[in-house]
Design a protein around this motif. Structure first.
Motif, PDB file in Angstrom:
ATOM      1  N   TYR A 142     -82.198   7.510   3.323  1.00 23.84           N
ATOM      2  CA  TYR A 142     -81.014   6.744   2.931  1.00 23.84           C
ATOM      3  C   TYR A 142     -79.900   7.667   2.446  1.00 23.84           C
ATOM      4  N   LEU A 143     -80.234   8.676   1.674  1.00 17.52           N
ATOM      5  CA  LEU A 143     -79.233   9.608   1.171  1.00 17.52           C
ATOM      6  C   LEU A 143     -78.550  10.345   2.317  1.00 17.52           C
ATOM      7  N   ILE A 144     -79.335  10.893   3.210  1.00 17.59           N
ATOM      8  CA  ILE A 144     -78.767  11.645   4.336  1.00 17.59           C
ATOM      9  C   ILE A 144     -77.991  10.701   5.255  1.00 17.59           C
ATOM     10  N   GLY A 145     -78.535   9.512   5.498  1.00 20.15           N
ATOM     11  CA  GLY A 145     -77.817   8.534   6.321  1.00 20.15           C
ATOM     12  C   GLY A 145     -76.471   8.175   5.717  1.00 20.15           C
ATOM     13  N   ALA A 146     -76.434   7.949   4.418  1.00 17.28           N
ATOM     14  CA  ALA A 146     -75.178   7.600   3.748  1.00 17.28           C
ATOM     15  C   ALA A 146     -74.189   8.762   3.800  1.00 17.28           C
ATOM     16  N   LEU A 147     -74.672   9.969   3.587  1.00 17.83           N
ATOM     17  CA  LEU A 147     -73.786  11.133   3.639  1.00 17.83           C
ATOM     18  C   LEU A 147     -73.242  11.367   5.040  1.00 17.83           C
ATOM     19  N   VAL A 148     -74.070  11.130   6.050  1.00 18.66           N
ATOM     20  CA  VAL A 148     -73.599  11.266   7.439  1.00 18.66           C
ATOM     21  C   VAL A 148     -72.536  10.202   7.730  1.00 18.66           C
ATOM     22  N   LEU A 149     -72.797   8.958   7.318  1.00 14.17           N
ATOM     23  CA  LEU A 149     -71.801   7.894   7.515  1.00 14.17           C
ATOM     24  C   LEU A 149     -70.501   8.218   6.775  1.00 14.17           C
ATOM     25  N   LEU A 150     -70.607   8.712   5.551  1.00 18.43           N
ATOM     26  CA  LEU A 150     -69.418   9.056   4.771  1.00 18.43           C
ATOM     27  C   LEU A 150     -68.633  10.187   5.426  1.00 18.43           C
ATOM     28  N   ALA A 151     -69.320  11.238   5.820  1.00 21.13           N
ATOM     29  CA  ALA A 151     -68.642  12.364   6.466  1.00 21.13           C
ATOM     30  C   ALA A 151     -67.988  11.927   7.778  1.00 21.13           C
ATOM     31  N   THR A 152     -68.683  11.084   8.525  1.00 21.10           N
ATOM     32  CA  THR A 152     -68.128  10.577   9.782  1.00 21.10           C
ATOM     33  C   THR A 152     -66.896   9.718   9.519  1.00 21.10           C
ATOM     34  N   PHE A 153     -66.975   8.868   8.493  1.00 18.43           N
ATOM     35  CA  PHE A 153     -65.815   8.053   8.143  1.00 18.43           C
ATOM     36  C   PHE A 153     -64.634   8.939   7.754  1.00 18.43           C
ATOM     37  N   MET A 154     -64.874   9.909   6.886  1.00 21.30           N
ATOM     38  CA  MET A 154     -63.787  10.784   6.440  1.00 21.30           C
ATOM     39  C   MET A 154     -63.152  11.506   7.624  1.00 21.30           C
ATOM     40  N   TYR A 155     -63.974  11.990   8.534  1.00 22.04           N
ATOM     41  CA  TYR A 155     -63.464  12.687   9.703  1.00 22.04           C
ATOM     42  C   TYR A 155     -62.641  11.740  10.583  1.00 22.04           C
ATOM     43  N   CYS A 156     -63.218  10.594  10.912  1.00 17.70           N
ATOM     44  CA  CYS A 156     -62.536   9.645  11.801  1.00 17.70           C
ATOM     45  C   CYS A 156     -61.240   9.126  11.177  1.00 17.70           C
ATOM     46  N   TYR A 157     -61.292   8.777   9.902  1.00 20.41           N
ATOM     47  CA  TYR A 157     -60.096   8.257   9.230  1.00 20.41           C
ATOM     48  C   TYR A 157     -58.976   9.296   9.274  1.00 20.41           C
ATOM     49  N   SER A 158     -59.319  10.545   8.990  1.00 24.23           N
ATOM     50  CA  SER A 158     -58.277  11.581   8.977  1.00 24.23           C
ATOM     51  C   SER A 158     -57.783  11.897  10.386  1.00 24.23           C
ATOM     52  N   ARG A 159     -58.569  11.585  11.400  1.00 27.40           N
ATOM     53  CA  ARG A 159     -58.143  11.831  12.778  1.00 27.40           C
ATOM     54  C   ARG A 159     -57.296  10.691  13.348  1.00 27.40           C
ATOM     55  N   ILE A 160     -57.549   9.454  12.913  1.00 24.83           N
ATOM     56  CA  ILE A 160     -56.825   8.334  13.512  1.00 24.83           C
ATOM     57  C   ILE A 160     -55.500   8.043  12.817  1.00 24.83           C
ATOM     58  N   THR A 161     -55.330   8.529  11.606  1.00 22.11           N
ATOM     59  CA  THR A 161     -54.051   8.311  10.934  1.00 22.11           C
ATOM     60  C   THR A 161     -53.029   9.279  11.525  1.00 22.11           C
ATOM     61  N   PRO A 162     -51.795   8.809  11.709  1.00 20.05           N
ATOM     62  CA  PRO A 162     -50.769   9.685  12.291  1.00 20.05           C
ATOM     63  C   PRO A 162     -50.419  10.889  11.416  1.00 20.05           C
ATOM     64  N   HIS A 163     -50.589  10.750  10.110  1.00 19.43           N
ATOM     65  CA  HIS A 163     -50.323  11.887   9.217  1.00 19.43           C
ATOM     66  C   HIS A 163     -51.609  12.705   9.061  1.00 19.43           C
ATOM     67  N   HIS A 164     -51.484  13.912   8.633  1.00 19.14           N
ATOM     68  CA  HIS A 164     -52.620  14.827   8.539  1.00 19.14           C
ATOM     69  C   HIS A 164     -52.999  15.003   7.076  1.00 19.14           C
ATOM     70  N   GLU A 165     -53.984  14.188   6.645  1.00 18.10           N
ATOM     71  CA  GLU A 165     -54.353  14.139   5.225  1.00 18.10           C
ATOM     72  C   GLU A 165     -54.648  15.504   4.629  1.00 18.10           C
ATOM     73  N   TRP A 166     -55.491  16.276   5.292  1.00 15.81           N
ATOM     74  CA  TRP A 166     -55.932  17.540   4.704  1.00 15.81           C
ATOM     75  C   TRP A 166     -54.773  18.515   4.549  1.00 15.81           C
ATOM     76  N   GLU A 167     -53.894  18.578   5.528  1.00 14.57           N
ATOM     77  CA  GLU A 167     -52.728  19.457   5.410  1.00 14.57           C
ATOM     78  C   GLU A 167     -51.834  18.993   4.265  1.00 14.57           C
ATOM     79  N   LEU A 168     -51.602  17.689   4.191  1.00 12.20           N
ATOM     80  CA  LEU A 168     -50.749  17.147   3.132  1.00 12.20           C
ATOM     81  C   LEU A 168     -51.367  17.359   1.754  1.00 12.20           C
ATOM     82  N   ILE A 169     -52.670  17.154   1.649  1.00  9.67           N
ATOM     83  CA  ILE A 169     -53.348  17.345   0.368  1.00  9.67           C
ATOM     84  C   ILE A 169     -53.302  18.817  -0.039  1.00  9.67           C
ATOM     85  N   ARG A 170     -53.534  19.713   0.908  1.00 11.28           N
ATOM     86  CA  ARG A 170     -53.449  21.152   0.604  1.00 11.28           C
ATOM     87  C   ARG A 170     -52.051  21.544   0.126  1.00 11.28           C
ATOM     88  N   ALA A 171     -51.040  20.835   0.616  1.00 12.74           N
ATOM     89  CA  ALA A 171     -49.657  21.108   0.216  1.00 12.74           C
ATOM     90  C   ALA A 171     -49.289  20.420  -1.103  1.00 12.74           C
TER      91      ALA A 171
END
Length: 137
Positions: free
Chosen positions: A14-43
């Protein structure tokens, strides 16, 4: 002692499954939004951090509910995928609503308008809570 550790394989699954789902969500969300979250957050863009952080919490809350209320591992994963879809739909619905008002959500986030970041984060968490409660039937 062995009795106490009997559930350890399930815990890790369950722990690994949840972490995989979370990481996948974070990746997909940051890819589908027109703005680039990680670049903006780093700035130092607080609006991007608020919006992204709220969406992560908005996904994690129903993921927790799915984990706590599932009858099997497959049940947990399926409800996690549903939570994933609901959270992505929330972003697109808010984006569409603002577009109809003549505004660009991504532009507001990119320009660092904290009010819009807070709005996205808050709506994401609110929908996540409603989503989580819906899973407790």
């Amino acid at each position: 002692m062995v009795h106490y550790l009997q559930g350890l394989p399930h815990f890790f699954a369950y722990l690994i499954g949840a972490l995989v789902l979370l990481a996948t969500f974070m990746y997909c969300y940051s890819r589908i939004t027109p703005h680039h979250e990680w670049e903006l957050i780093r700035a130092g863009n607080a609006a991007a951090a608020l919006a992204y952080g709220g969406s992560i919490l908005g996904f994690t809350i129903p993921l927790y509910s799915a984990m706590a209320n599932s009858v099997s591992y497959l049940d947990f994963v399926l409800w996690g995928v549903i939570a994933f879809g609901v959270q992505l739909a929330t972003f697109f619905a808010l984006k569409l609503f603002l577009r109809q008002q003549g505004e660009s959500l991504s532009q507001h986030i990119t320009e660092g308008h904290q009010a819009y970041g807070t709005l996205v984060g808050s709506i994401s968490i609110a929908v996540g809570l409603i989503n989580a409660a819906s899973m407790t039937w």
